[in-house]
Write a protein that holds these residues in place. Structure first.
Motif, PDB file in Angstrom:
ATOM      1  N   THR A  75       0.798  -1.161  -0.079  1.00 59.62           N
ATOM      2  CA  THR A  75      -0.038  -0.014   0.087  1.00 59.62           C
ATOM      3  C   THR A  75       1.161   1.411   0.043  1.00 59.62           C
ATOM      4  O   THR A  75       0.340   2.288   0.054  1.00 59.62           O
ATOM      5  N   HIS A  76       2.090   0.984  -0.104  1.00 58.21           N
ATOM      6  CA  HIS A  76       3.097   2.264  -0.027  1.00 58.21           C
ATOM      7  C   HIS A  76       2.855   3.055   1.061  1.00 58.21           C
ATOM      8  O   HIS A  76       3.001   4.306   1.100  1.00 58.21           O
ATOM      9  N   SER A  77       2.840   2.480   2.363  1.00 55.25           N
ATOM     10  CA  SER A  77       2.494   3.323   3.417  1.00 55.25           C
ATOM     11  C   SER A  77       3.909   2.922   4.207  1.00 55.25           C
ATOM     12  O   SER A  77       3.821   3.028   5.855  1.00 55.25           O
TER      13      SER A  77
ATOM     14  N   TYR B 226       0.049   7.622   2.404  1.00 53.26           N
ATOM     15  CA  TYR B 226       0.645   6.792   1.193  1.00 53.26           C
ATOM     16  C   TYR B 226       1.808   7.857   0.449  1.00 53.26           C
ATOM     17  O   TYR B 226       1.574   8.962   0.473  1.00 53.26           O
TER      18      TYR B 226
ATOM     19  N   TYR C 239       4.424   6.921  -2.817  1.00 56.00           N
ATOM     20  CA  TYR C 239       4.797   5.777  -3.751  1.00 56.00           C
ATOM     21  C   TYR C 239       6.246   5.735  -3.612  1.00 56.00           C
ATOM     22  O   TYR C 239       7.131   6.800  -3.693  1.00 56.00           O
TER      23      TYR C 239
ATOM     24  N   ASP D 257      -5.547   9.730   2.937  1.00 56.00           N
ATOM     25  CA  ASP D 257      -5.114   9.226   1.663  1.00 56.00           C
ATOM     26  C   ASP D 257      -5.996   7.885   1.204  1.00 56.00           C
ATOM     27  O   ASP D 257      -6.587   7.000   2.145  1.00 56.00           O
TER      28      ASP D 257
ATOM     29  N   PHE E 151      -5.981   4.525  -1.028  1.00 59.53           N
ATOM     30  CA  PHE E 151      -5.468   3.666  -2.056  1.00 59.53           C
ATOM     31  C   PHE E 151      -5.680   2.204  -1.407  1.00 59.53           C
ATOM     32  O   PHE E 151      -5.986   2.088  -0.494  1.00 59.53           O
TER      33      PHE E 151
ATOM     34  N   SER F 208      -4.600   1.727  -7.414  1.00 55.74           N
ATOM     35  CA  SER F 208      -5.105   2.925  -7.011  1.00 55.74           C
ATOM     36  C   SER F 208      -6.599   2.702  -7.244  1.00 55.74           C
ATOM     37  O   SER F 208      -6.924   2.230  -7.970  1.00 55.74           O
TER      38      SER F 208
END
Length: 481
Positions: free
Chosen positions: A132-134, A172, A174, A292, A294, A299
Protein backbone atom coordinates in the motif's frame (compact mmCIF):
# COMPACT_ATOMS: atom_id res chain seq x y z
CA UNK A 1 -50.67 -14.31 -45.77
CA UNK A 2 -51.82 -16.34 -42.78
CA UNK A 3 -51.47 -14.87 -39.29
CA UNK A 4 -48.61 -17.10 -38.08
CA UNK A 5 -46.51 -16.40 -41.18
CA UNK A 6 -47.19 -12.67 -40.79
CA UNK A 7 -46.08 -12.75 -37.13
CA UNK A 8 -42.91 -14.69 -38.00
CA UNK A 9 -42.14 -12.27 -40.82
CA UNK A 10 -42.71 -9.28 -38.53
CA UNK A 11 -40.48 -10.76 -35.81
CA UNK A 12 -37.78 -11.56 -38.35
CA UNK A 13 -37.90 -7.99 -39.67
CA UNK A 14 -37.84 -6.55 -36.12
CA UNK A 15 -34.85 -8.70 -35.12
CA UNK A 16 -33.10 -7.76 -38.36
CA UNK A 17 -33.69 -4.05 -37.75
CA UNK A 18 -32.57 -4.36 -34.12
CA UNK A 19 -29.42 -6.21 -35.22
CA UNK A 20 -28.70 -3.50 -37.78
CA UNK A 21 -29.12 -0.83 -35.08
CA UNK A 22 -26.81 -2.73 -32.74
CA UNK A 23 -24.21 -3.10 -35.49
CA UNK A 24 -24.62 0.58 -36.39
CA UNK A 25 -24.23 1.49 -32.71
CA UNK A 26 -21.06 -0.63 -32.45
CA UNK A 27 -19.60 1.00 -35.56
CA UNK A 28 -20.47 4.45 -34.23
CA UNK A 29 -18.85 3.64 -30.88
CA UNK A 30 -15.68 2.38 -32.55
CA UNK A 31 -15.61 5.46 -34.76
CA UNK A 32 -15.90 7.77 -31.76
CA UNK A 33 -13.07 5.96 -30.00
CA UNK A 34 -10.98 5.96 -33.15
CA UNK A 35 -11.53 9.67 -33.84
CA UNK A 36 -10.59 10.62 -30.29
CA UNK A 37 -7.45 8.47 -30.21
CA UNK A 38 -6.26 9.70 -33.61
CA UNK A 39 -6.58 13.33 -32.52
CA UNK A 40 -4.82 12.67 -29.22
CA UNK A 41 -1.99 10.86 -30.98
CA UNK A 42 -1.71 13.60 -33.60
CA UNK A 43 -1.67 16.54 -31.15
CA UNK A 44 0.92 14.91 -28.89
CA UNK A 45 2.82 13.16 -31.71
CA UNK A 46 2.76 9.83 -29.87
CA UNK A 47 5.00 7.42 -31.84
CA UNK A 48 2.93 4.27 -31.30
CA UNK A 49 0.20 2.80 -29.14
CA UNK A 50 -2.14 -0.14 -28.61
CA UNK A 51 -5.57 0.23 -27.04
CA UNK A 52 -8.27 -2.16 -25.91
CA UNK A 53 -11.73 -1.71 -24.42
CA UNK A 54 -13.47 -4.72 -22.87
CA UNK A 55 -17.16 -4.57 -21.95
CA UNK A 56 -19.08 -7.43 -20.31
CA UNK A 57 -16.21 -9.78 -21.04
CA UNK A 58 -16.11 -8.98 -24.76
CA UNK A 59 -13.50 -6.96 -26.63
CA UNK A 60 -15.45 -4.07 -28.16
CA UNK A 61 -12.36 -2.21 -29.33
CA UNK A 62 -8.80 -3.28 -30.10
CA UNK A 63 -6.51 -1.22 -32.28
CA UNK A 64 -2.83 -0.60 -33.01
CA UNK A 65 -1.42 2.77 -33.99
CA UNK A 66 1.81 4.18 -35.36
CA UNK A 67 5.45 3.13 -35.10
CA UNK A 68 7.01 0.63 -32.74
CA UNK A 69 10.36 2.15 -33.70
CA UNK A 70 10.86 5.43 -35.54
CA UNK A 71 14.48 4.63 -36.38
CA UNK A 72 13.64 1.18 -37.77
CA UNK A 73 10.37 2.37 -39.34
CA UNK A 74 8.46 -0.61 -37.90
CA UNK A 75 4.75 -0.54 -37.14
CA UNK A 76 2.90 -1.41 -33.94
CA UNK A 77 0.85 -4.58 -34.36
CA UNK A 78 -0.57 -7.41 -32.27
CA UNK A 79 2.93 -8.86 -31.78
CA UNK A 80 4.35 -5.60 -30.40
CA UNK A 81 5.61 -5.89 -26.82
CA UNK A 82 5.24 -2.82 -24.59
CA UNK A 83 7.06 -2.31 -21.32
CA UNK A 84 4.42 -1.58 -18.68
CA UNK A 85 6.69 0.31 -16.30
CA UNK A 86 4.80 0.77 -13.00
CA UNK A 87 1.63 -0.81 -14.35
CA UNK A 88 3.71 -3.96 -13.70
CA UNK A 89 2.87 -3.49 -10.02
CA UNK A 90 -0.68 -4.75 -10.64
CA UNK A 91 0.68 -8.12 -11.72
CA UNK A 92 3.00 -8.24 -8.70
CA UNK A 93 0.06 -7.38 -6.41
CA UNK A 94 -1.92 -10.29 -7.84
CA UNK A 95 1.12 -12.51 -7.23
CA UNK A 96 1.20 -11.46 -3.57
CA UNK A 97 -2.51 -12.20 -3.14
CA UNK A 98 -2.12 -15.60 -4.76
CA UNK A 99 0.26 -16.44 -1.91
CA UNK A 100 -2.17 -14.98 0.63
CA UNK A 101 -4.94 -17.11 -0.86
CA UNK A 102 -2.78 -20.20 -0.34
CA UNK A 103 -1.99 -19.13 3.27
CA UNK A 104 1.70 -18.86 2.44
CA UNK A 105 1.73 -15.17 3.26
CA UNK A 106 -0.31 -12.73 5.37
CA UNK A 107 -0.79 -9.00 5.03
CA UNK A 108 -0.05 -8.76 8.76
CA UNK A 109 3.31 -10.55 8.48
CA UNK A 110 6.29 -8.43 9.41
CA UNK A 111 8.87 -8.33 6.64
CA UNK A 112 11.49 -9.36 9.20
CA UNK A 113 9.82 -12.78 9.21
CA UNK A 114 11.24 -13.37 5.73
CA UNK A 115 14.26 -11.07 5.51
CA UNK A 116 17.36 -11.09 7.71
CA UNK A 117 19.66 -8.29 8.84
CA UNK A 118 17.16 -5.48 8.38
CA UNK A 119 17.73 -2.13 10.11
CA UNK A 120 15.98 -1.77 13.46
CA UNK A 121 13.58 0.84 12.04
CA UNK A 122 12.47 -1.60 9.33
CA UNK A 123 11.66 -4.52 11.64
CA UNK A 124 7.96 -3.75 12.22
CA UNK A 125 7.07 -2.90 8.62
CA UNK A 126 4.45 -5.36 7.37
CA UNK A 127 3.56 -6.85 4.00
CA UNK A 128 0.47 -4.62 3.93
CA UNK A 129 2.68 -1.54 4.27
CA UNK A 130 4.79 -2.54 1.27
CA UNK A 131 1.88 -3.18 -1.04
CA UNK A 132 0.00 0.00 0.00
CA UNK A 133 3.07 2.26 -0.12
CA UNK A 134 2.62 3.13 3.55
CA UNK A 135 5.95 1.72 4.73
CA UNK A 136 7.79 5.00 5.25
CA UNK A 137 10.97 3.30 4.05
CA UNK A 138 13.60 5.33 2.18
CA UNK A 139 12.97 5.18 -1.58
CA UNK A 140 15.80 3.36 -3.35
CA UNK A 141 15.57 5.49 -6.51
CA UNK A 142 15.85 8.87 -4.81
CA UNK A 143 19.46 8.87 -3.67
CA UNK A 144 22.38 10.07 -5.78
CA UNK A 145 24.72 7.61 -4.05
CA UNK A 146 22.46 4.68 -5.06
CA UNK A 147 22.53 4.84 -8.89
CA UNK A 148 20.74 2.24 -11.01
CA UNK A 149 24.04 0.68 -12.14
CA UNK A 150 25.31 0.07 -8.61
CA UNK A 151 25.81 -3.55 -7.50
CA UNK A 152 22.59 -4.78 -5.88
CA UNK A 153 24.26 -5.89 -2.65
CA UNK A 154 25.87 -2.48 -2.28
CA UNK A 155 22.50 -0.82 -2.96
CA UNK A 156 20.98 -2.48 0.10
CA UNK A 157 24.00 -1.68 2.27
CA UNK A 158 23.67 2.00 1.45
CA UNK A 159 19.85 2.05 1.64
CA UNK A 160 19.86 0.45 5.12
CA UNK A 161 21.73 3.53 6.37
CA UNK A 162 19.10 5.99 5.12
CA UNK A 163 16.52 7.43 7.56
CA UNK A 164 12.82 6.53 7.48
CA UNK A 165 10.59 9.02 5.65
CA UNK A 166 7.63 8.87 8.05
CA UNK A 167 5.87 6.70 10.61
CA UNK A 168 4.91 3.36 9.07
CA UNK A 169 1.23 3.27 8.11
CA UNK A 170 0.68 7.01 8.40
CA UNK A 171 0.34 7.96 4.76
CA UNK A 172 0.59 6.98 1.11
CA UNK A 173 3.96 7.69 -0.50
CA UNK A 174 4.81 5.95 -3.77
CA UNK A 175 8.04 4.09 -3.20
CA UNK A 176 10.05 1.65 -5.31
CA UNK A 177 11.77 0.08 -2.27
CA UNK A 178 8.46 -1.55 -1.36
CA UNK A 179 8.36 -3.67 -4.51
CA UNK A 180 12.08 -4.46 -4.42
CA UNK A 181 11.40 -5.99 -0.99
CA UNK A 182 8.30 -7.83 -2.23
CA UNK A 183 10.54 -9.50 -4.81
CA UNK A 184 12.86 -10.79 -2.07
CA UNK A 185 9.92 -11.95 0.08
CA UNK A 186 8.18 -13.78 -2.78
CA UNK A 187 11.44 -15.56 -3.60
CA UNK A 188 11.91 -16.47 0.08
CA UNK A 189 8.39 -17.90 0.36
CA UNK A 190 8.24 -19.76 -2.97
CA UNK A 191 11.86 -20.81 -3.47
CA UNK A 192 11.50 -19.56 -7.04
CA UNK A 193 13.08 -16.67 -8.90
CA UNK A 194 10.49 -13.86 -8.82
CA UNK A 195 10.01 -13.76 -12.60
CA UNK A 196 9.53 -17.54 -12.78
CA UNK A 197 6.95 -17.42 -10.01
CA UNK A 198 4.86 -14.77 -11.79
CA UNK A 199 5.07 -16.43 -15.21
CA UNK A 200 4.21 -19.86 -13.79
CA UNK A 201 1.19 -18.64 -11.82
CA UNK A 202 -0.25 -15.93 -14.08
CA UNK A 203 0.96 -16.80 -17.60
CA UNK A 204 1.32 -20.60 -17.41
CA UNK A 205 0.64 -21.39 -21.08
CA UNK A 206 2.15 -18.31 -22.67
CA UNK A 207 5.06 -19.11 -25.00
CA UNK A 208 5.84 -15.58 -26.23
CA UNK A 209 4.66 -12.01 -25.75
CA UNK A 210 5.47 -11.78 -22.03
CA UNK A 211 9.00 -11.12 -20.78
CA UNK A 212 10.65 -9.39 -17.83
CA UNK A 213 13.34 -6.78 -18.47
CA UNK A 214 13.88 -3.38 -16.86
CA UNK A 215 16.73 -2.76 -19.31
CA UNK A 216 15.56 -0.56 -22.18
CA UNK A 217 18.74 -1.20 -24.16
CA UNK A 218 18.35 -4.99 -24.10
CA UNK A 219 17.23 -6.45 -27.42
CA UNK A 220 13.90 -8.24 -27.12
CA UNK A 221 12.24 -9.40 -30.31
CA UNK A 222 9.14 -7.30 -31.13
CA UNK A 223 9.64 -4.96 -28.15
CA UNK A 224 8.69 -1.39 -29.02
CA UNK A 225 11.25 1.37 -28.57
CA UNK A 226 10.76 3.79 -25.68
CA UNK A 227 11.00 7.20 -27.37
CA UNK A 228 11.93 10.44 -25.60
CA UNK A 229 11.53 13.73 -27.44
CA UNK A 230 14.63 15.92 -27.53
CA UNK A 231 13.40 19.50 -27.95
CA UNK A 232 16.88 20.89 -28.60
CA UNK A 233 17.31 18.51 -31.55
CA UNK A 234 13.58 18.56 -32.36
CA UNK A 235 13.32 14.80 -32.70
CA UNK A 236 12.63 11.59 -30.83
CA UNK A 237 15.53 9.62 -29.41
CA UNK A 238 15.71 6.13 -27.98
CA UNK A 239 15.60 5.75 -24.18
CA UNK A 240 18.33 3.26 -23.24
CA UNK A 241 18.45 3.24 -19.42
CA UNK A 242 18.99 -0.03 -17.56
CA UNK A 243 17.07 0.11 -14.28
CA UNK A 244 18.38 -3.27 -13.20
CA UNK A 245 16.78 -6.61 -12.38
CA UNK A 246 15.95 -5.41 -8.89
CA UNK A 247 13.15 -3.29 -10.39
CA UNK A 248 11.47 -6.06 -12.43
CA UNK A 249 8.63 -6.47 -9.93
CA UNK A 250 7.88 -2.76 -9.97
CA UNK A 251 8.43 -1.77 -13.57
CA UNK A 252 9.96 -4.56 -15.65
CA UNK A 253 7.12 -6.50 -17.28
CA UNK A 254 6.93 -6.32 -21.09
CA UNK A 255 3.76 -7.62 -22.71
CA UNK A 256 1.65 -7.56 -25.86
CA UNK A 257 -1.81 -6.05 -25.76
CA UNK A 258 -3.34 -9.45 -26.57
CA UNK A 259 -1.61 -11.13 -23.63
CA UNK A 260 -2.67 -8.30 -21.33
CA UNK A 261 -6.26 -8.76 -22.51
CA UNK A 262 -5.98 -12.50 -21.82
CA UNK A 263 -4.52 -11.81 -18.34
CA UNK A 264 -7.49 -9.56 -17.62
CA UNK A 265 -9.88 -12.30 -18.73
CA UNK A 266 -8.27 -14.75 -16.29
CA UNK A 267 -8.61 -12.16 -13.55
CA UNK A 268 -12.29 -11.57 -14.40
CA UNK A 269 -13.07 -15.29 -14.48
CA UNK A 270 -11.50 -15.80 -11.02
CA UNK A 271 -8.78 -18.03 -12.44
CA UNK A 272 -5.95 -15.96 -11.01
CA UNK A 273 -7.72 -15.15 -7.74
CA UNK A 274 -10.97 -16.14 -6.09
CA UNK A 275 -13.68 -13.51 -5.99
CA UNK A 276 -13.29 -13.04 -2.23
CA UNK A 277 -9.53 -12.55 -2.60
CA UNK A 278 -10.05 -9.91 -5.27
CA UNK A 279 -12.46 -8.12 -2.94
CA UNK A 280 -9.76 -8.10 -0.27
CA UNK A 281 -7.21 -6.76 -2.77
CA UNK A 282 -9.64 -4.01 -3.82
CA UNK A 283 -10.38 -2.95 -0.26
CA UNK A 284 -9.28 0.51 0.87
CA UNK A 285 -6.32 0.59 3.21
CA UNK A 286 -6.82 2.58 6.41
CA UNK A 287 -4.02 5.12 6.66
CA UNK A 288 -3.36 6.69 10.05
CA UNK A 289 -3.75 10.19 8.59
CA UNK A 290 -7.33 9.34 7.49
CA UNK A 291 -6.73 11.32 4.27
CA UNK A 292 -5.11 9.14 1.64
CA UNK A 293 -6.93 6.66 -0.60
CA UNK A 294 -5.28 3.53 -1.94
CA UNK A 295 -6.13 -0.14 -2.27
CA UNK A 296 -3.75 -3.09 -1.84
CA UNK A 297 -1.46 -2.51 -4.81
CA UNK A 298 -4.12 -0.74 -6.87
CA UNK A 299 -5.02 2.95 -7.14
CA UNK A 300 -8.64 3.93 -6.67
CA UNK A 301 -10.35 6.51 -8.89
CA UNK A 302 -13.79 8.11 -8.85
CA UNK A 303 -15.81 9.45 -11.77
CA UNK A 304 -19.26 10.81 -10.90
CA UNK A 305 -19.02 8.76 -7.67
CA UNK A 306 -18.39 5.59 -9.67
CA UNK A 307 -15.25 3.81 -8.48
CA UNK A 308 -12.60 2.25 -10.67
CA UNK A 309 -9.33 0.43 -9.91
CA UNK A 310 -6.03 0.35 -11.74
CA UNK A 311 -2.58 1.85 -12.13
CA UNK A 312 -0.38 3.61 -14.69
CA UNK A 313 3.29 3.44 -15.53
CA UNK A 314 6.11 5.45 -17.06
CA UNK A 315 3.63 8.13 -18.15
CA UNK A 316 2.91 5.81 -21.09
CA UNK A 317 0.74 2.88 -19.97
CA UNK A 318 -2.44 2.48 -17.94
CA UNK A 319 -4.89 -0.24 -16.95
CA UNK A 320 -8.27 0.43 -15.39
CA UNK A 321 -11.25 -1.65 -14.27
CA UNK A 322 -14.67 -0.05 -13.83
CA UNK A 323 -16.01 -3.08 -11.99
CA UNK A 324 -19.56 -1.78 -11.45
CA UNK A 325 -19.87 -1.16 -15.18
CA UNK A 326 -17.97 -4.30 -16.21
CA UNK A 327 -15.58 -2.23 -18.31
CA UNK A 328 -11.81 -2.62 -18.59
CA UNK A 329 -9.61 -0.26 -20.59
CA UNK A 330 -5.96 -0.81 -21.49
CA UNK A 331 -3.74 1.91 -22.97
CA UNK A 332 -0.16 1.20 -24.03
CA UNK A 333 2.20 3.66 -25.73
CA UNK A 334 5.92 4.20 -26.30
CA UNK A 335 6.45 7.93 -25.86
CA UNK A 336 4.91 11.40 -25.94
CA UNK A 337 6.06 14.80 -27.14
CA UNK A 338 4.41 17.36 -24.87
CA UNK A 339 2.50 15.72 -22.02
CA UNK A 340 1.50 12.28 -20.83
CA UNK A 341 -2.08 11.29 -21.62
CA UNK A 342 -2.53 7.74 -20.29
CA UNK A 343 -4.99 8.57 -17.47
CA UNK A 344 -6.92 11.11 -19.54
CA UNK A 345 -7.30 8.61 -22.38
CA UNK A 346 -8.69 6.00 -19.99
CA UNK A 347 -11.19 8.44 -18.51
CA UNK A 348 -12.26 9.79 -21.89
CA UNK A 349 -12.78 6.34 -23.40
CA UNK A 350 -14.82 5.30 -20.37
CA UNK A 351 -17.16 8.23 -21.02
CA UNK A 352 -17.54 7.24 -24.67
CA UNK A 353 -18.46 3.68 -23.73
CA UNK A 354 -20.79 4.60 -20.85
CA UNK A 355 -22.42 8.04 -20.52
CA UNK A 356 -22.52 7.78 -16.73
CA UNK A 357 -18.71 7.90 -16.79
CA UNK A 358 -18.49 11.17 -18.71
CA UNK A 359 -16.31 13.61 -16.79
CA UNK A 360 -17.44 16.99 -18.11
CA UNK A 361 -14.59 18.96 -16.54
CA UNK A 362 -12.02 16.54 -17.92
CA UNK A 363 -13.47 16.83 -21.44
CA UNK A 364 -13.39 20.62 -21.36
CA UNK A 365 -9.85 20.65 -19.95
CA UNK A 366 -8.77 18.30 -22.76
CA UNK A 367 -10.27 20.66 -25.34
CA UNK A 368 -8.46 23.64 -23.81
CA UNK A 369 -5.16 21.76 -23.66
CA UNK A 370 -5.51 20.59 -27.25
CA UNK A 371 -6.31 24.12 -28.39
CA UNK A 372 -3.11 25.57 -26.92
CA UNK A 373 -0.91 22.86 -28.38
CA UNK A 374 -2.65 22.55 -31.74
CA UNK A 375 -3.42 26.20 -32.60
CA UNK A 376 -1.69 29.56 -32.37
CA UNK A 377 -2.13 31.56 -29.16
CA UNK A 378 -4.90 33.84 -30.46
CA UNK A 379 -7.04 30.94 -31.71
CA UNK A 380 -6.42 29.00 -28.50
CA UNK A 381 -7.69 31.95 -26.45
CA UNK A 382 -10.80 32.14 -28.59
CA UNK A 383 -11.48 28.45 -27.96
CA UNK A 384 -10.85 28.98 -24.26
CA UNK A 385 -13.39 31.82 -23.98
CA UNK A 386 -16.05 29.86 -25.87
CA UNK A 387 -15.58 26.89 -23.53
CA UNK A 388 -15.51 29.17 -20.49
CA UNK A 389 -18.84 30.75 -21.49
CA UNK A 390 -20.38 27.32 -22.09
CA UNK A 391 -19.13 26.02 -18.73
CA UNK A 392 -19.54 28.93 -16.34
CA UNK A 393 -19.45 26.74 -13.22
CA UNK A 394 -16.01 25.31 -14.02
CA UNK A 395 -12.67 26.86 -13.10
CA UNK A 396 -9.61 26.51 -15.34
CA UNK A 397 -6.67 27.97 -13.42
CA UNK A 398 -5.05 24.57 -12.88
CA UNK A 399 -5.25 23.50 -16.52
CA UNK A 400 -3.79 26.81 -17.77
CA UNK A 401 -1.02 26.49 -15.20
CA UNK A 402 -0.32 22.92 -16.36
CA UNK A 403 -0.18 24.03 -19.99
CA UNK A 404 2.26 26.80 -19.09
CA UNK A 405 4.57 24.44 -17.22
CA UNK A 406 4.40 21.82 -19.96
CA UNK A 407 5.44 24.41 -22.53
CA UNK A 408 8.18 25.64 -20.21
CA UNK A 409 9.52 22.12 -19.72
CA UNK A 410 9.47 21.57 -23.47
CA UNK A 411 11.73 24.51 -24.38
CA UNK A 412 8.83 26.71 -25.48
CA UNK A 413 9.50 29.38 -22.86
CA UNK A 414 8.02 32.35 -24.76
CA UNK A 415 4.79 30.43 -25.37
CA UNK A 416 4.76 29.35 -21.72
CA UNK A 417 5.05 32.94 -20.51
CA UNK A 418 2.14 33.99 -22.76
CA UNK A 419 -0.06 31.26 -21.25
CA UNK A 420 1.02 32.05 -17.68
CA UNK A 421 0.37 35.78 -18.25
CA UNK A 422 -3.05 34.86 -19.59
CA UNK A 423 -3.65 32.65 -16.55
CA UNK A 424 -2.88 35.61 -14.28
CA UNK A 425 -5.29 37.81 -16.23
CA UNK A 426 -7.96 35.20 -15.64
CA UNK A 427 -7.01 34.67 -11.98
CA UNK A 428 -5.63 38.02 -10.70
CA UNK A 429 -5.98 37.09 -7.02
CA UNK A 430 -4.19 33.74 -7.24
CA UNK A 431 -0.87 33.56 -5.42
CA UNK A 432 -0.03 30.45 -7.46
CA UNK A 433 -0.63 32.22 -10.79
CA UNK A 434 1.82 34.95 -9.72
CA UNK A 435 4.32 32.33 -8.54
CA UNK A 436 4.19 30.37 -11.80
CA UNK A 437 4.53 33.46 -13.97
CA UNK A 438 7.45 34.61 -11.81
CA UNK A 439 9.17 31.29 -12.52
CA UNK A 440 8.65 31.78 -16.24
CA UNK A 441 10.20 35.25 -16.12
CA UNK A 442 13.07 33.94 -13.97
CA UNK A 443 13.85 31.18 -16.48
CA UNK A 444 13.81 33.82 -19.21
CA UNK A 445 16.35 35.97 -17.35
CA UNK A 446 13.83 38.73 -16.55
CA UNK A 447 14.88 39.03 -12.91
CA UNK A 448 13.27 42.32 -11.90
CA UNK A 449 9.79 41.46 -13.16
CA UNK A 450 10.20 37.95 -11.77
CA UNK A 451 10.94 39.40 -8.33
CA UNK A 452 7.86 41.66 -8.47
CA UNK A 453 5.64 38.68 -9.24
CA UNK A 454 7.18 36.60 -6.46
CA UNK A 455 6.62 39.52 -4.06
CA UNK A 456 2.96 39.72 -5.08
CA UNK A 457 2.60 35.96 -4.63
CA UNK A 458 4.13 36.20 -1.15
CA UNK A 459 1.79 39.09 -0.22
CA UNK A 460 -1.22 36.99 -1.21
CA UNK A 461 0.11 33.93 0.63
CA UNK A 462 2.76 34.56 3.33
CA UNK A 463 3.14 30.78 3.67
CA UNK A 464 4.56 30.53 0.17
CA UNK A 465 8.14 29.76 1.20
CA UNK A 466 9.16 29.19 -2.43
CA UNK A 467 8.39 32.81 -3.26
CA UNK A 468 10.39 34.04 -0.28
CA UNK A 469 13.39 31.86 -1.19
CA UNK A 470 13.27 32.98 -4.82
CA UNK A 471 13.14 36.67 -3.85
CA UNK A 472 16.33 36.18 -1.82
CA UNK A 473 17.93 34.25 -4.68
CA UNK A 474 17.09 36.99 -7.18
CA UNK A 475 18.46 39.67 -4.85
CA UNK A 476 21.78 37.81 -4.71
CA UNK A 477 21.85 37.47 -8.49
CA UNK A 478 21.09 41.17 -8.99
CA UNK A 479 23.89 42.12 -6.60
CA UNK A 480 26.40 40.07 -8.53
CA UNK A 481 25.52 41.69 -11.86
Amino acid sequence: MNKSIFILSFLSLTISCFSQKVESSKKDLKQQIDNYLKETIEVNEIPGSAVAVIKNGRIIYEHYYGKSSIDDNTLVDENSIFRLYSTTKLITAVGVFQLIEKSKLSLEDKISKYLDNLPKEWQDVKIKNLITHSSGLPDIVKFEDIPYNLDEKEKWIRLYKKPMDFETGNQYSYNQTNYCLLTKIIESVTGLIFEDYILKNQFPTVKKGVVYSANASEFISNRVTHHVFNFKKNKYERFNADHGKIHNSGSGLNITLKEFIAWNERLDKNILLKKATKSLMWKQFEFINKKDDFLYGWSIYSTNNIKSFGFSGGYMTAFRKFTDKNITIIFLSNGYKFFNVEEKVINHLAGIVDESLIDKKLLVEEEITTAFFKNDFAKAKQTYFVLKDENSTLHFEDVLNMIGYTLMNNDRLNDAIKVLEFNLEENPKSFNAFDSLAEGYFNNGQLEISKRNYQKSFELNPENTNAKEMINKIDELLKSQ
